[in-house]
Scaffold this motif. Structure first.
Motif, mmCIF file in Angstrom:
data_model
loop_
_atom_site.group_PDB
_atom_site.id
_atom_site.type_symbol
_atom_site.label_atom_id
_atom_site.label_comp_id
_atom_site.label_asym_id
_atom_site.label_seq_id
_atom_site.Cartn_x
_atom_site.Cartn_y
_atom_site.Cartn_z
ATOM 1 N N ILE A 13 0.817 -1.217 0.000
ATOM 2 C CA ILE A 13 0.000 0.000 0.000
ATOM 3 C C ILE A 13 0.852 1.270 0.000
ATOM 4 O O ILE A 13 0.767 2.085 -0.925
ATOM 5 N N LEU A 14 1.685 1.451 1.042
ATOM 6 C CA LEU A 14 2.342 2.743 1.235
ATOM 7 C C LEU A 14 3.364 3.067 0.146
ATOM 8 O O LEU A 14 3.344 4.168 -0.422
ATOM 9 N N ILE A 15 4.261 2.133 -0.160
ATOM 10 C CA ILE A 15 5.299 2.430 -1.156
ATOM 11 C C ILE A 15 4.719 2.528 -2.566
ATOM 12 O O ILE A 15 4.966 3.518 -3.271
ATOM 13 N N PRO A 16 3.909 1.548 -3.038
ATOM 14 C CA PRO A 16 3.282 1.741 -4.357
ATOM 15 C C PRO A 16 2.363 2.960 -4.394
ATOM 16 O O PRO A 16 2.328 3.690 -5.389
ATOM 17 N N ARG A 160 -0.407 12.170 -18.775
ATOM 18 C CA ARG A 160 -0.911 11.645 -17.504
ATOM 19 C C ARG A 160 -0.691 10.139 -17.487
ATOM 20 O O ARG A 160 -0.441 9.523 -18.520
ATOM 21 N N SER A 161 -0.789 9.556 -16.318
ATOM 22 C CA SER A 161 -0.691 8.101 -16.197
ATOM 23 C C SER A 161 -2.071 7.490 -16.368
ATOM 24 O O SER A 161 -3.071 8.061 -15.931
ATOM 25 N N VAL A 162 -2.117 6.334 -16.989
ATOM 26 C CA VAL A 162 -3.393 5.631 -17.106
ATOM 27 C C VAL A 162 -3.838 5.147 -15.729
ATOM 28 O O VAL A 162 -4.997 5.267 -15.350
ATOM 29 N N ASN A 163 -2.896 4.610 -14.953
ATOM 30 C CA ASN A 163 -3.189 4.163 -13.588
ATOM 31 C C ASN A 163 -1.947 4.414 -12.743
ATOM 32 O O ASN A 163 -0.937 3.723 -12.890
ATOM 33 N N GLU A 164 -2.024 5.417 -11.870
ATOM 34 C CA GLU A 164 -0.851 5.817 -11.098
ATOM 35 C C GLU A 164 -0.354 4.731 -10.154
ATOM 36 O O GLU A 164 0.833 4.690 -9.820
ATOM 37 N N PHE A 165 -1.252 3.856 -9.696
ATOM 38 C CA PHE A 165 -0.824 2.836 -8.738
ATOM 39 C C PHE A 165 0.167 1.860 -9.379
ATOM 40 O O PHE A 165 1.040 1.324 -8.702
ATOM 41 N N TRP A 166 0.032 1.641 -10.695
ATOM 42 C CA TRP A 166 0.985 0.771 -11.389
ATOM 43 C C TRP A 166 2.141 1.628 -11.886
ATOM 44 O O TRP A 166 2.162 2.107 -13.005
ATOM 45 N N ASN A 167 3.101 1.836 -11.010
ATOM 46 C CA ASN A 167 4.256 2.675 -11.286
ATOM 47 C C ASN A 167 5.524 1.842 -11.116
ATOM 48 O O ASN A 167 5.450 0.660 -10.741
ATOM 49 N N PRO A 168 6.700 2.390 -11.382
ATOM 50 C CA PRO A 168 7.936 1.592 -11.285
ATOM 51 C C PRO A 168 8.198 0.961 -9.925
ATOM 52 O O PRO A 168 9.000 0.024 -9.825
ATOM 53 N N LEU A 169 7.546 1.445 -8.867
ATOM 54 C CA LEU A 169 7.762 0.869 -7.541
ATOM 55 C C LEU A 169 6.815 -0.282 -7.233
ATOM 56 O O LEU A 169 7.066 -1.061 -6.308
ATOM 57 N N THR A 170 5.732 -0.400 -7.983
ATOM 58 C CA THR A 170 4.679 -1.348 -7.614
ATOM 59 C C THR A 170 5.143 -2.798 -7.705
ATOM 60 O O THR A 170 5.101 -3.545 -6.714
ATOM 61 N N LEU A 171 5.565 -3.229 -8.885
ATOM 62 C CA LEU A 171 5.922 -4.640 -9.068
ATOM 63 C C LEU A 171 7.104 -5.081 -8.205
ATOM 64 O O LEU A 171 7.035 -6.142 -7.566
ATOM 65 N N PHE A 173 8.225 -3.960 -5.271
ATOM 66 C CA PHE A 173 7.911 -4.043 -3.848
ATOM 67 C C PHE A 173 6.803 -5.049 -3.568
ATOM 68 O O PHE A 173 6.788 -5.672 -2.502
ATOM 69 N N MET A 174 5.878 -5.221 -4.504
ATOM 70 C CA MET A 174 4.889 -6.276 -4.316
ATOM 71 C C MET A 174 5.554 -7.651 -4.370
ATOM 72 O O MET A 174 5.196 -8.560 -3.616
ATOM 73 N N GLY A 175 6.532 -7.802 -5.263
ATOM 74 C CA GLY A 175 7.265 -9.062 -5.319
ATOM 75 C C GLY A 175 8.032 -9.331 -4.035
ATOM 76 O O GLY A 175 8.013 -10.455 -3.507
ATOM 77 N N VAL A 176 8.699 -8.300 -3.522
ATOM 78 C CA VAL A 176 9.420 -8.448 -2.252
ATOM 79 C C VAL A 176 8.441 -8.769 -1.128
ATOM 80 O O VAL A 176 8.703 -9.633 -0.275
ATOM 81 N N GLY A 177 7.297 -8.081 -1.125
ATOM 82 C CA GLY A 177 6.298 -8.337 -0.093
ATOM 83 C C GLY A 177 5.774 -9.762 -0.137
ATOM 84 O O GLY A 177 5.598 -10.404 0.908
ATOM 85 N N MET A 178 5.525 -10.270 -1.346
ATOM 86 C CA MET A 178 5.050 -11.651 -1.475
ATOM 87 C C MET A 178 6.066 -12.644 -0.920
ATOM 88 O O MET A 178 5.715 -13.572 -0.177
ATOM 89 N N LEU A 179 7.350 -12.445 -1.258
ATOM 90 C CA LEU A 179 8.387 -13.362 -0.772
ATOM 91 C C LEU A 179 8.525 -13.300 0.747
ATOM 92 O O LEU A 179 8.640 -14.336 1.419
ATOM 93 N N LEU A 180 8.510 -12.085 1.297
ATOM 94 C CA LEU A 180 8.636 -11.942 2.748
ATOM 95 C C LEU A 180 7.446 -12.556 3.477
ATOM 96 O O LEU A 180 7.611 -13.216 4.513
ATOM 97 N N PHE A 204 -0.589 -14.153 -1.406
ATOM 98 C CA PHE A 204 -1.184 -14.457 -2.707
ATOM 99 C C PHE A 204 -2.182 -13.392 -3.177
ATOM 100 O O PHE A 204 -2.745 -13.526 -4.266
ATOM 101 N N LEU A 205 -2.390 -12.350 -2.384
ATOM 102 C CA LEU A 205 -3.380 -11.342 -2.759
ATOM 103 C C LEU A 205 -3.059 -10.625 -4.075
ATOM 104 O O LEU A 205 -3.966 -10.378 -4.875
ATOM 105 N N PRO A 206 -1.790 -10.238 -4.341
ATOM 106 C CA PRO A 206 -1.532 -9.513 -5.595
ATOM 107 C C PRO A 206 -1.905 -10.289 -6.852
ATOM 108 O O PRO A 206 -2.285 -9.686 -7.863
#
Length: 337
Positions: A13-16, A160-171, A173-180, A204-206
């Motif tokens: 949530i916070l970083i993406p 403009r961005s089509v979807n700001e949540f999908w930015n260079p930080l999203t994938l 950090f979500m990958g790191v979060g899933m592994l942790l 498994f939420l992402p």
């Protein structure tokens, strides 16, 4: 539970989300700068260069050593240091395309086609016998291939961005979060069953949105999000004549700013902007004839846009919650809980 909550909040949530806010603000600020540049007078031969900000309509002359650009404007050559000025590349597509404008840094520019159209706005100065674009004046530099009369509409929809949540930080950090979360859940499920179960479920939420029933909510989310974005684009296109000209609609339909005269002419449900120089009567090639989209009240489009974005976010959250509940039940069953 503290570790689980911290990983979930930070990586999901916070970083993406922070990256999304930064990306939204970057485009928002750049569009405001572009709108402000539309007030600059258009340079033509015979007008003094220094002492004020100008707009230039020109073409690419040459690219020197990858990051020095010569722009030719009515016989004038302007030197642009791309290591200090960002180049925005507008795709040559239909004007209602959502997103798509690229930001090119100096290291990304290796070749530019000679003769490509350029919109340049900012302050220039003389330096070592050259006319140099001053990077401290926050210049606007756009390389475009759309027709000139569509340039403003295209910038509004593309910058403009089509979807700001999908930015260079999203994938990442979500990958790191899933592994942790997988690691934490695997270790703790034997001693702290509930924490481990929740951790494995959160891991498994992402990817849960790509499986039924959440995939249907994800499709609805994308549909609503795109509709909301387009509504906000329509709002900006409808209100641009007043935003760019620093004037409210109720203040009248004819006014002067600097050396130009502005006039709004109503045509059905739309308005047509007429912009001419006071002295010569020459029409502004960018703004003259700008037509707003048909609308009743611009504020309704603003509320509609943000309302649709909120519904899109809620549909995604609801889908993830439902899918997460199913995953939780499945993991609990497999673990024999």
């Amino acid at each position: 539970m503290t570790i689980l909550t911290a990983i979930f909040l930070l990586c999901y949530i916070l970083i993406p989300g922070g990256g999304g806010v930064f990306q939204w603000y970057r485009w928002f600020r750049w569009r405001r700068r572009f709108y402000g540049s539309l007030l600059f007078p258009l340079w033509s031969p015979g007008k003094p260069l220094t002492g004020r900000e100008w707009r230039f309509l020109g073409t690419v002359d040459s690219l020197v050593r990858d990051h020095y650009l010569w722009v030719r404007c009515n016989g004038l050559l302007v030197w642009v240091d791309l290591s200090r000025v960002l180049l925005h590349l507008l795709p040559g597509v239909e004007e209602d395309r959502l997103g798509g404008m690229e930001v090119l840094h100096a290291e990304d520019v290796h070749h530019l086609p000679s003769g490509a159209s350029v919109y340049l706005a900012g302050r220039v100065r003389e330096e070592n016998g050259k006319i140099v674009l001053d990077p401290q004046s926050q210049p606007v530099l756009v390389l475009y291939s759309v027709p000139l009369h569509n340039l403003v509409h295209s910038v509004i929809s593309s910058a403009r961005s089509v979807n700001e949540f999908w930015n260079p930080l999203t994938l990442p950090f979500m990958g790191v979060g899933m592994l942790l979360l997988l690691l934490f859940g695997s270790v703790s499920i034997q001693t702290h069953y509930l924490e481990g179960l929740l951790s494995l479920t959160a891991a498994f939420l992402p990817v849960s949105v790509f499986f039924p029933p959440a995939v249907f909510g994800y499709y609805l989310h994308r549909k609503l999000w795109k509709m909301g974005k387009k509504a906000l684009v329509t709002y900006e296109q409808a209100t641009l004549p007043w935003k760019a000209c620093r004037r409210r609609p109720e203040e009248g339909t004819s006014w002067e700013v600097g050396d130009r005269r502005y006039r709004m002419r109503e045509e059905g449900a739309s308005f047509v902007l007429e912009v001419r120089e006071v002295e010569t009567g020459a029409a502004d090639p960018l703004l003259h004839g700008y037509t707003t989209p048909p609308y009743t009240r611009p504020s309704r489009m603003w509320w509609k846009g943000w309302g649709l974005l909120l519904l899109a976010a809620l549909s995604l959250v609801l889908s993830v919650v439902i899918e997460g509940t199913l995953i939780l039940m499945g993991v609990d069953y497999l673990m024999g809980g």
